[in-house]
Design a protein around this motif. Structure first.
Motif, PDB file in Angstrom:
ATOM      1  N   PHE A   1      24.799 -25.116  13.198  1.00 39.85           N
ATOM      2  CA  PHE A   1      24.591 -24.220  12.067  1.00 39.85           C
ATOM      3  C   PHE A   1      23.602 -23.107  12.398  1.00 39.85           C
ATOM      4  N   GLY A   2      22.548 -23.416  13.144  1.00 38.58           N
ATOM      5  CA  GLY A   2      21.571 -22.381  13.473  1.00 38.58           C
ATOM      6  C   GLY A   2      22.200 -21.220  14.219  1.00 38.58           C
ATOM      7  N   ARG A   3      23.061 -21.541  15.174  1.00 36.72           N
ATOM      8  CA  ARG A   3      23.743 -20.478  15.923  1.00 36.72           C
ATOM      9  C   ARG A   3      24.690 -19.698  15.020  1.00 36.72           C
ATOM     10  N   LEU A   4      25.429 -20.415  14.170  1.00 36.65           N
ATOM     11  CA  LEU A   4      26.337 -19.742  13.247  1.00 36.65           C
ATOM     12  C   LEU A   4      25.576 -18.778  12.342  1.00 36.65           C
ATOM     13  N   HIS A   5      24.431 -19.219  11.849  1.00 38.38           N
ATOM     14  CA  HIS A   5      23.610 -18.385  10.965  1.00 38.38           C
ATOM     15  C   HIS A   5      23.229 -17.087  11.674  1.00 38.38           C
ATOM     16  N   ARG A   6      22.821 -17.181  12.942  1.00 36.48           N
ATOM     17  CA  ARG A   6      22.431 -15.984  13.696  1.00 36.48           C
ATOM     18  C   ARG A   6      23.627 -15.065  13.934  1.00 36.48           C
ATOM     19  N   LEU A   7      24.771 -15.646  14.284  1.00 30.58           N
ATOM     20  CA  LEU A   7      25.968 -14.837  14.510  1.00 30.58           C
ATOM     21  C   LEU A   7      26.414 -14.146  13.221  1.00 30.58           C
ATOM     22  N   ALA A   8      26.324 -14.858  12.104  1.00 26.92           N
ATOM     23  CA  ALA A   8      26.716 -14.281  10.822  1.00 26.92           C
ATOM     24  C   ALA A   8      25.788 -13.133  10.444  1.00 26.92           C
ATOM     25  N   ASP A   9      24.488 -13.312  10.641  1.00 26.20           N
ATOM     26  CA  ASP A   9      23.530 -12.242  10.350  1.00 26.20           C
ATOM     27  C   ASP A   9      23.870 -10.980  11.143  1.00 26.20           C
ATOM     28  N   ALA A  10      24.188 -11.175  12.420  1.00 24.09           N
ATOM     29  CA  ALA A  10      24.514 -10.031  13.292  1.00 24.09           C
ATOM     30  C   ALA A  10      25.809  -9.354  12.883  1.00 24.09           C
ATOM     31  N   SER A  11      26.656 -10.074  12.150  1.00 20.97           N
ATOM     32  CA  SER A  11      27.940  -9.518  11.715  1.00 20.97           C
ATOM     33  C   SER A  11      27.887  -8.962  10.300  1.00 20.97           C
ATOM     34  N   GLY A  12      26.705  -8.914   9.720  1.00 19.47           N
ATOM     35  CA  GLY A  12      26.557  -8.378   8.371  1.00 19.47           C
ATOM     36  C   GLY A  12      26.959  -9.350   7.279  1.00 19.47           C
ATOM     37  N   LEU A  13      26.730 -10.635   7.528  1.00 22.26           N
ATOM     38  CA  LEU A  13      27.070 -11.666   6.548  1.00 22.26           C
ATOM     39  C   LEU A  13      25.813 -12.465   6.216  1.00 22.26           C
ATOM     40  N   HIS A  14      25.520 -12.627   4.946  1.00 23.71           N
ATOM     41  CA  HIS A  14      24.328 -13.399   4.607  1.00 23.71           C
ATOM     42  C   HIS A  14      24.713 -14.779   4.080  1.00 23.71           C
ATOM     43  N   PHE A  15      23.870 -15.729   4.399  1.00 23.40           N
ATOM     44  CA  PHE A  15      24.108 -17.133   4.072  1.00 23.40           C
ATOM     45  C   PHE A  15      23.898 -17.395   2.589  1.00 23.40           C
ATOM     46  N   GLU A  16      24.803 -18.235   2.031  1.00 30.45           N
ATOM     47  CA  GLU A  16      24.682 -18.608   0.628  1.00 30.45           C
ATOM     48  C   GLU A  16      24.438 -20.104   0.438  1.00 30.45           C
ATOM     49  N   VAL A  17      25.298 -20.930   1.021  1.00 34.40           N
ATOM     50  CA  VAL A  17      25.172 -22.361   0.768  1.00 34.40           C
ATOM     51  C   VAL A  17      25.801 -23.140   1.927  1.00 34.40           C
ATOM     52  N   ARG A  18      25.287 -24.357   2.142  1.00 33.03           N
ATOM     53  CA  ARG A  18      25.847 -25.249   3.155  1.00 33.03           C
ATOM     54  C   ARG A  18      26.031 -26.624   2.558  1.00 33.03           C
ATOM     55  N   ARG A  19      27.121 -27.266   2.937  1.00 33.14           N
ATOM     56  CA  ARG A  19      27.406 -28.641   2.496  1.00 33.14           C
ATOM     57  C   ARG A  19      27.570 -29.496   3.741  1.00 33.14           C
ATOM     58  N   GLY A  20      26.740 -30.531   3.879  1.00 31.90           N
ATOM     59  CA  GLY A  20      26.821 -31.427   5.018  1.00 31.90           C
ATOM     60  C   GLY A  20      25.761 -31.127   6.067  1.00 31.90           C
ATOM     61  N   PRO A  21      25.526 -32.091   6.982  1.00 31.59           N
ATOM     62  CA  PRO A  21      24.544 -31.912   8.056  1.00 31.59           C
ATOM     63  C   PRO A  21      25.090 -30.977   9.129  1.00 31.59           C
ATOM     64  N   THR A  22      24.240 -30.607  10.082  1.00 28.40           N
ATOM     65  CA  THR A  22      24.665 -29.629  11.091  1.00 28.40           C
ATOM     66  C   THR A  22      25.781 -30.149  11.981  1.00 28.40           C
ATOM     67  N   LEU A  23      25.940 -31.484  12.093  1.00 25.90           N
ATOM     68  CA  LEU A  23      27.007 -32.037  12.932  1.00 25.90           C
ATOM     69  C   LEU A  23      28.372 -31.991  12.256  1.00 25.90           C
ATOM     70  N   ALA A  24      28.397 -31.801  10.950  1.00 25.61           N
ATOM     71  CA  ALA A  24      29.662 -31.735  10.206  1.00 25.61           C
ATOM     72  C   ALA A  24      29.377 -31.014   8.896  1.00 25.61           C
ATOM     73  N   TYR A  25      29.662 -29.731   8.842  1.00 24.55           N
ATOM     74  CA  TYR A  25      29.247 -28.952   7.679  1.00 24.55           C
ATOM     75  C   TYR A  25      30.279 -27.894   7.288  1.00 24.55           C
ATOM     76  N   LEU A  26      30.169 -27.456   6.055  1.00 22.06           N
ATOM     77  CA  LEU A  26      30.869 -26.288   5.536  1.00 22.06           C
ATOM     78  C   LEU A  26      29.801 -25.321   5.051  1.00 22.06           C
ATOM     79  N   ALA A  27      29.882 -24.072   5.466  1.00 27.36           N
ATOM     80  CA  ALA A  27      28.872 -23.082   5.083  1.00 27.36           C
ATOM     81  C   ALA A  27      29.553 -21.829   4.547  1.00 27.36           C
ATOM     82  N   ARG A  28      28.972 -21.271   3.496  1.00 28.12           N
ATOM     83  CA  ARG A  28      29.537 -20.063   2.893  1.00 28.12           C
ATOM     84  C   ARG A  28      28.608 -18.868   3.110  1.00 28.12           C
TER      85      ARG A  28
END
Length: 216
Positions: A175-202
């Motif tokens: 999730f940490g890497r996804l968060h950084r990639l999303a930020d660089a793509s102009g996407l801001h984080f809203e919510v996450r469901r589940g731990p980093t090993l198995a998650y859905l993030a919006r």
């Protein structure tokens, strides 16, 4: 059985198990091979259809894009929720997967799924086309995931939403890497469901000033 023999047996079983795990890990190819499609219909912890509904929030009349639909486990669940005037586009680089999803949709009488063979790094859609985009255990299988996220941001409507589901395997994106990639793509984080090993993030396009409405 002597103590020494028992120990040797346990070590042998452990070695065999480790070899099997290594074969699975290093033999896990991307994109996921069609010949192993049966495994794609097994729901994963935290990445269930109910969990996807909670994070994606599909609504009647929306046009949604799924990248990497596999055999259609999520597609066949989401499409009916969009109603008769909504539409679910599915994109995959493997025509066999798209044909499989299309056949299953026809068998169930679902007519609102449109399949397009394409590389997710260069989506064949105009800007601001979709109300939502989602990928479940697909982003890590695509080279240059940052380009995929940038394309997702490009085709999302200003108040649209992107949902990414990841599960721990060889192609898993923490999730940490996804968060950084999303930020660089102009996407801001809203919510996450589940731990980093198995998650859905919006995520939502940063240019949007309108929050996603929450159903009553």
């Amino acid at each position: 059985m002597t103590v020494l023999t028992a120990r040797r047996t346990r070590w042998g079983l452990a070695a065999a198990g480790g070899a099997a795990a290594a074969a699975w890990w290093f033999g896990d190819r991307a994109p996921y091979p069609y010949t192993q499609r049966g495994l794609l219909d097994i729901p994963l912890p935290y990445l269930t259809c109910a969990g996807l509904d909670e994070v994606l929030r599909p609504r009647p009349g929306e046009r949604i894009l799924e990248i990497g639909p596999g055999t259609g486990l999520q597609s066949l669940h989401v499409a009916p929720q969009l109603g008769p005037v909504g539409r679910l586009d599915v994109v995959d680089i493997q025509p066999e997967m798209l044909d499989h999803v299309t056949r299953r949709a026809e068998e169930r009488g679902i007519t609102t799924i449109t399949a397009t063979e394409s590389d997710a790094r260069t989506l064949p859609f105009a800007e601001e086309t979709f109300d939502a985009v989602y990928l479940v255990t697909a982003l890590g299988e695509i080279p240059e995931p940052e380009r995929v996220l940038s394309e997702a941001a490009r085709v999302l409507a200003p108040a649209g939403r992107l949902v990414v589901g990841e599960f721990f395997d060889r192609h898993w994106i923490p999730f940490g890497r996804l968060h950084r990639l999303a930020d660089a793509s102009g996407l801001h984080f809203e919510v996450r469901r589940g731990p980093t090993l198995a998650y859905l993030a919006r995520f939502q396009p940063c240019r949007s000033t309108h929050p996603v409405p929450v159903p009553a």
